[in-house]
Design a protein around this motif. Structure first.
Motif, mmCIF file in Angstrom:
data_model
loop_
_atom_site.group_PDB
_atom_site.id
_atom_site.type_symbol
_atom_site.label_atom_id
_atom_site.label_comp_id
_atom_site.label_asym_id
_atom_site.label_seq_id
_atom_site.Cartn_x
_atom_site.Cartn_y
_atom_site.Cartn_z
ATOM 1 N N ASN A 1 6.326 -4.270 10.353
ATOM 2 C CA ASN A 1 5.366 -4.060 9.141
ATOM 3 C C ASN A 1 5.885 -4.887 7.943
ATOM 4 O O ASN A 1 5.829 -4.541 6.962
ATOM 5 C CB ASN A 1 5.560 -2.422 8.708
ATOM 6 C CG ASN A 1 5.218 -1.548 9.800
ATOM 7 O OD1 ASN A 1 4.035 -1.813 10.289
ATOM 8 N ND2 ASN A 1 5.979 -0.770 10.235
ATOM 9 N N SER B 1 5.202 -7.939 5.469
ATOM 10 C CA SER B 1 3.990 -8.041 4.832
ATOM 11 C C SER B 1 4.163 -9.726 4.142
ATOM 12 O O SER B 1 3.089 -10.459 4.137
ATOM 13 C CB SER B 1 3.728 -7.418 3.581
ATOM 14 O OG SER B 1 4.679 -7.443 2.656
ATOM 15 N N ASP C 1 2.437 -15.412 4.756
ATOM 16 C CA ASP C 1 2.070 -14.089 4.525
ATOM 17 C C ASP C 1 1.693 -13.552 5.843
ATOM 18 O O ASP C 1 1.584 -14.114 6.793
ATOM 19 C CB ASP C 1 1.094 -13.540 3.634
ATOM 20 C CG ASP C 1 -0.376 -14.272 3.996
ATOM 21 O OD1 ASP C 1 -0.577 -14.622 5.280
ATOM 22 O OD2 ASP C 1 -1.105 -14.572 3.065
ATOM 23 N N ASP C 2 1.889 -12.257 6.205
ATOM 24 C CA ASP C 2 1.538 -11.717 7.420
ATOM 25 C C ASP C 2 0.354 -12.085 8.218
ATOM 26 O O ASP C 2 0.188 -12.505 9.383
ATOM 27 C CB ASP C 2 1.696 -10.234 7.504
ATOM 28 C CG ASP C 2 0.629 -9.477 6.714
ATOM 29 O OD1 ASP C 2 0.240 -10.213 5.745
ATOM 30 O OD2 ASP C 2 0.365 -8.430 6.946
ATOM 31 N N GLU D 1 -1.987 0.540 3.012
ATOM 32 C CA GLU D 1 -0.597 -0.276 2.742
ATOM 33 C C GLU D 1 0.708 0.458 2.709
ATOM 34 O O GLU D 1 0.615 1.556 2.185
ATOM 35 C CB GLU D 1 -0.915 -0.977 1.414
ATOM 36 C CG GLU D 1 0.468 -1.628 1.125
ATOM 37 C CD GLU D 1 0.304 -2.468 -0.378
ATOM 38 O OE1 GLU D 1 1.093 -2.868 -0.969
ATOM 39 O OE2 GLU D 1 -0.887 -1.934 -1.210
#
Length: 565
Positions: A127, A129, A168-169, A324
């Motif tokens: 996870n 980000s 970023d992801d 989120e």
């Protein structure tokens, strides 16, 4: 080369020895970044908790990437640049990449692209980000082609110049997709799948049904396997539960149950001293999780969860709700304890929801109920708190915050009756909260949510509190006995307050995945915990507590597997 001999995966301990030698060859001898040393290896203090994604040809490491997860020690960039000079916020979903390395004879192969894809899948699982990275200036075109953006900082280390970058992801996901589309041909499809991460559902235990047969063709094998990969009770339900269910079983199977489970609600309210209007039932806690979380939590919400923690929560929140999520990271160095002071500081960043399992699974740690009560009472009213108390009866039923949940507007208690009451096969659970929230979930609760055997089993289980109190006390004694047995065969027990133990292999290169697979060959099923968070190394697993003879049998099997090395 042939693709069937190439794999991309997380490094094992033995892989790390190869990695440290390659680091020396490339960064000391070839590039002159570091001075020579007599050990001809390069390591640093981050290797204590770094992960490496490696590409291997047979058993030989031919390339690797070092990944530093969020931690209290810091990142490698902290040696070169002050964080105040970096135009990024540092948070618990920021990971660092460095040391993208491929040995010389493989630098014009698919190895580097496999590293990119493997790294993406790892970061997706954890996870992440955002990613911060340092890469050699002379290969910046490679990084830019992958979507990295420079941050305007150059770092000189020995004879090597590095650029500070981030991605970023979403951009990294796009890069991985391009790699997959271009290179995942029939020739390489298997290679890309060797670090497979499924997002369709959360991973659970219950692998023992492979031996029994999920079509129930070999139920007689149930007596031969040890299902220590799930947290079902080692003891039978109270005798009265079995008597009442079996006495009228044909009628129960063919008869519709009470539509709204009125008798069950009445019994829970009486047993737990709760108002009925503050309770809603579910066919196990997973039913309540999916139904209530998907009803209450919105995509625009900001959610905090523990890491590690029962993986179904992260799955629902991230892959179904799509909100989120941020992780409150727990460390092995202090037995994965939850610091309520640090948690309170974290909540000051503003969250809509906090999710906790207490005692936590798979760590077994109990967060202080008094401190937790104070935290819930004093945090921002807009932050709702969900506490899963599935295993709290094994510690002390009085630690439950369910009565407090009836009084507050922001607290939800999820209570499974499956594990502590030996009702896993019947599926029975409830939520407790303020009456307005409960009415909200009750509107999306179907009739006959519990089967007739489940309703009968739940009622008579709750009427036999003395029986279960003795079994919970005995479970604690059995857990300590199992801990002692494991310590004798060089397995480290990290913690435990419920009906399971979190364990770690020490003094061996065998990973938990391999160890679990070898134990399965001997009919012992253990739990792989890698899907429950980002804080575990490859040597950690979970085992459930059984009766004394089965505990001894499990220790013998595990000892045999370790001696087969």
């Amino acid at each position: 080369m042939t693709s069937q001999n190439i794999t991309v995966r997380l490094a094992t301990r033995s892989d790390r020895n190869q990695i440290y030698k390659i680091r020396y060859q490339v960064y000391a001898e070839e590039l002159g970044q570091h001075q020579s040393n007599v050990f001809r290896k390069l390591q640093d203090n981050l290797d204590e908790f770094n992960e490496y994604v490696v590409v291997k040809y047979f058993d030989t490491v031919i390339g690797f990437v070092s990944i530093t997860p969020p931690n209290d020690t810091g990142y490698s960039i902290d040696k070169y640049v002050s964080r105040s000079e970096i135009p990024l916020s540092f948070h618990d979903a920021l990971f660092e990449l460095r040391l993208l390395t491929v040995v010389e004879e493989w630098r014009h192969s698919i190895a580097i692209l496999l590293l990119v894809y493997g790294t993406y899948k790892y970061l997706k699982l954890k996870n992440a980000s955002e990613v911060i990275a340092i890469g050699r200036a002379e290969i910046m075109s490679l990084y830019e082609g992958l979507g990295f953006k420079t941050l305007g900082k150059r770092i000189l280390s020995g004879k090597v110049t590095y650029e500070l970058m981030y991605i970023d992801d979403k951009s990294f996901e796009e890069s991985a997709r391009r790699v997959l589309e271009r290179y995942a041909s029939e020739k390489y499809a298997r290679v890309f799948d060797t670090l497979n991460v499924s997002q369709n559902h959360a991973y659970h235990g219950g692998q023992f049904f492979k031996a029994i047969g999920e079509n129930f063709s070999s139920l007689e094998k149930a007596a031969d396997i040890i299902n220590a990969d799930v947290l079902d009770a080692w003891f039978d339900p109270a005798p009265e539960v079995i008597q009442q269910i079996t006495r009228f079983l044909p009628w129960e199977i063919r008869t519709s149950p009470p539509t709204h489970c009125a008798g069950v609600l009445e019994e829970i309210a009486s047993n737990r001293k709760l108002p009925q209007e503050n309770i809603v039932l579910g066919a196990g806690s997973s039913d309540l999780m999916f139904r209530a979380i998907m009803h209450w939590v919105k995509k625009e919400h900001k959610v905090l969860i523990l890491d590690p923690m029962y993986g179904e929560y992260a799955h629902i929140l991230e892959n179904i709700v799509g909100c989120e999520i941020r992780r409150f990271c727990l460390d092995e160095s202090n037995a994965y304890q939850v610091s309520l002071n640090k948690l309170r500081e974290k909540l000051h960043q503003g969250y809509d929801w906090l999710f906790i399992v207490n005692p936590n699974s798979p760590t077994g740690h109990l967060t202080d109920p008094t401190g937790l009560r104070e935290l819930v009472r004093t945090i921002a009213p807009k932050t709702r708190v969900w506490i899963d108390e599935t295993y709290i009866d094994y510690v002390d039923s009085s630690h439950s915050l369910e009565r407090l949940a009836c009084q507050l507007d922001n607290l939800v208690i999820c209570k499974s009756l499956s594990k502590a009451y030996a009702l896993s096969g019947l599926r029975s659970a409830y939520l407790c909260s303020n009456s307005a929230l409960i009415r909200d979930v009750a509107r999306v609760t179907p009739p006959w949510i519990l089967s007739l055997p489940a309703q009968i089993g739940t009622v008579f289980a709750l009427r036999n509190s003395d029986y279960y109190a003795l079994r919970w006390k005995e479970t604690n004694e059995l857990r300590e006995g199992l801990k002692a047995l494991l310590s004798q065969i060089n397995i480290k027990v990290i913690s435990g307050t419920a009906n399971f133990l979190l364990c770690k292999l020490v003094g061996t290169d065998m990973t938990a995945k391999t160890f679990i697979a070898k134990c399965q060959e001997k009919s012992l099923f253990l739990r792989d915990v890698s899907s429950m968070g980002s804080r575990f190394d490859p040597y950690t697993f979970r085992i459930s507590v059984k009766d004394i003879s089965t505990n001894k049998r499990m220790a013998v099997i595990m000892s045999e597997v370790l001696q087969e090395l």
